[in-house]
Design an enzyme around this catalytic site. Structure first.
Site, short mmCIF file in Angstrom:
data_model
loop_
_atom_site.label_atom_id
_atom_site.label_comp_id
_atom_site.label_asym_id
_atom_site.label_seq_id
_atom_site.Cartn_x
_atom_site.Cartn_y
_atom_site.Cartn_z
CG HIS A 35 50.14 42.03 40.26
ND1 HIS A 35 49.48 41.21 40.90
CD2 HIS A 35 48.88 41.84 39.47
CE1 HIS A 35 47.97 40.46 40.82
NE2 HIS A 35 47.84 41.37 40.28
CE LYS A 64 43.93 41.19 54.12
NZ LYS A 64 44.46 42.35 54.72
#
Lengths: 281, 189
Positions: free
Chosen positions: B40, B105
């Site tokens: 990222h 999650k």
């Protein structure tokens, strides 16, 4: 004096790395099965079924239960009547981690120089090694691959002596609540109280070596474990954080004397892929 | 909670995203890209420099995962989700690039939830700890960028019936909040 070649430590660490990461312990399996009866949330139940199915797949296909095969934490209980031959203990453990994580197709998650050069060491070394001298001529090797997600949700607090047991309970509940679905619930909560700043965290960590359902041998502490587990399971976080009755499978407390001025409490969270394996040499 | 899982194809189209609601069980099919912390950071740099991206960003679904190595005969090793909040700072730039869905999650920041509403996106939860099971729904995997990052490299996955659940929908629905509120008994006798 018993002579023991450090190669035996390497071999044990190599084999335990692979076994711990691919074969779930029976106590964890039983705890997940039992929690199916307690869980009322349909989504929570579905998650528990997935986790049980996941253990079967991992064992049969020899792939890791969780892709995060952890920081390898090794606990050595070394008998004082042993003389090691063949190098250093730390090297022997690291060699075992290197071999196990490579041969077992386990993930390498450790980066060197956390501040200045966070480059992967590519073999999951170094391991964290805790060594304790004990009477006798045996070595007990316990290996815990500790995942990053649950470690991130762990906390330590230097409380005031006046905070007492109620303060510890509140701290545990705050910690588990703030963690929510992050650390892969249902979790196991490891609590260390007393000692110094660092030792409280160590106590919390070693509490997680217990089998699920194993209570502290001190009756009063065992009662607190039961009470606090019940409280944690009122938080409603549930399996995978989707809401439910089963937020934690167990809660362990380890204590040590403390300084009159200090009251350290540490909470080490363990994920639903709690992995611990032991071998005696 | 609906009990029947719906099959959804990627890349995600807006009209499909609008039919998704928090709590819906979904089986994802098609292409999913992997990226976690380091990938990222690099994507953000590429986007800010206006450079070409190593993946088809429009309508894309990003899976927050660092898989274990693939043994012989498998496309990938175990591959469960990593915790999503660490990627929260990158979500604005990823939405700007065209991303529509995320799989991970754990809860997201208020800013990410707002962006999911405003950009018509979706956040799916996969079961943390069910990595061997989830691996079975990945039929193909190839590294497409940042190979030097090892497990953190960006991968193009082809998934078949990957089981996920809608956590945050584009209407502001939040399964984590709703679920916990329903089952919490704190403060109640």
């Amino acid at each position: 004096m018993r002579e023991l070649d450090l190669y035996e430590i390497t071999r044990a660490v190599r084999e335990l790395s692979i076994e711990a990461n691919t074969v779930a312990n029976p106590d964890l399996r039983i705890a997940l099965e039992k929690s199916l009866d307690k869980e009322e949330s349909p989504a929570g139940k579905a998650v528990l079924h997935q986790l049980l199915q996941n253990q079967d797949i991992a064992r049969k296909e020899r792939i890791p239960i969780c892709q995060d095969t952890g920081f390898t934490v090794v606990f050595l209980r070394v008998g004082m009547d042993i003389r090691f031959t063949g190098g250093s203990i730390q090297d022997a453990v690291n060699e075992g981690v290197r071999a196990g994580y490579t041969e077992g197709f386990l993930r390498k998650s450790i980066v060197k120089d956390p501040l200045t050069h966070p480059v992967n060491t590519n073999d999951n070394t170094p391991a964290i090694v805790h060594t304790e001298l004990v009477p006798g001529d045996k070595v007990t090797v316990t290996l815990m691959p500790k995942g990053g997600g649950s470690e991130n949700m762990s906390r330590i607090k230097m409380m005031k002596p006046a905070d007492g047991t109620a303060g510890v309970k509140d701290f545990i509940l705050e910690t588990v609540q703030a963690a929510g679905g992050n650390p892969c619930p249902p979790v196991i909560v490891g609590v260390g109280v007393g000692g110094t700043f660092d030792y409280a965290a160590y106590l919390a960590k070693i509490s997680l070596l217990r089998k699920i359902g194993e209570r502290n041998s001190n009756q009063e502490i065992a009662d607190l474990e039961r009470e606090w587990l019940k409280e944690v399971n009122r938080l409603g976080i549930g399996p995978a954080g989707l809401g439910g009755r089963v937020t934690a499978l167990d809660l362990f407390v380890e204590v040590f004397p403390r300084h009159i001025a200090t009251f350290p409490a540490a909470v080490n969270i363990q994920c639903n892929a709690a992995r611990v394996k032991t071998r005696v040499l | 909670m609906k009990t029947m899982a719906r099959r959804i194809e990627t890349p995600l189209r807006e009209e499909i995203i609008k039919t998704l609601h928090a709590g819906d069980e979904v089986l994802l099919n098609g292409i999913v890209y992997t990226a976690r912390d380091m990938a990222h950071a690099r994507l953000k740099t590429l986007i800010e420099q206006g450079k070409n991206l190593p993946f088809e960003a429009v309508g894309s679904v990003i899976y927050y995962v660092g898989p274990s190595p693939a043994p012989a005969g498998r496309p990938i090793g175990s591959a469960g989700p990593t915790t999503s909040y660490r990627m929260d700072p990158f979500v604005p730039v990823m939405f700007k690039a065209g991303m529509r869905g995320m799989i991970g999650k754990g809860p997201r920041s208020e800013e990410v939830k707002r962006l999911i509403r405003e950009s018509c996106g979706v956040y799916f939860g996969a079961t943390g700890g069910a990595a061997a099971l989830l691996s079975g729904s990945i039929i193909k995997a190839e590294v497409i960028a940042f190979d030097d990052l090892g497990t953190e490299a960006m991968r193009r996955l082809v998934v078949k019936d990957m089981p996920v659940i809608v956590i945050n929908d584009c209407y502001g629905g939040d399964l984590y909040q709703e679920g916990i509120k329903k089952y919490s008994t704190m403060g109640k006798s």
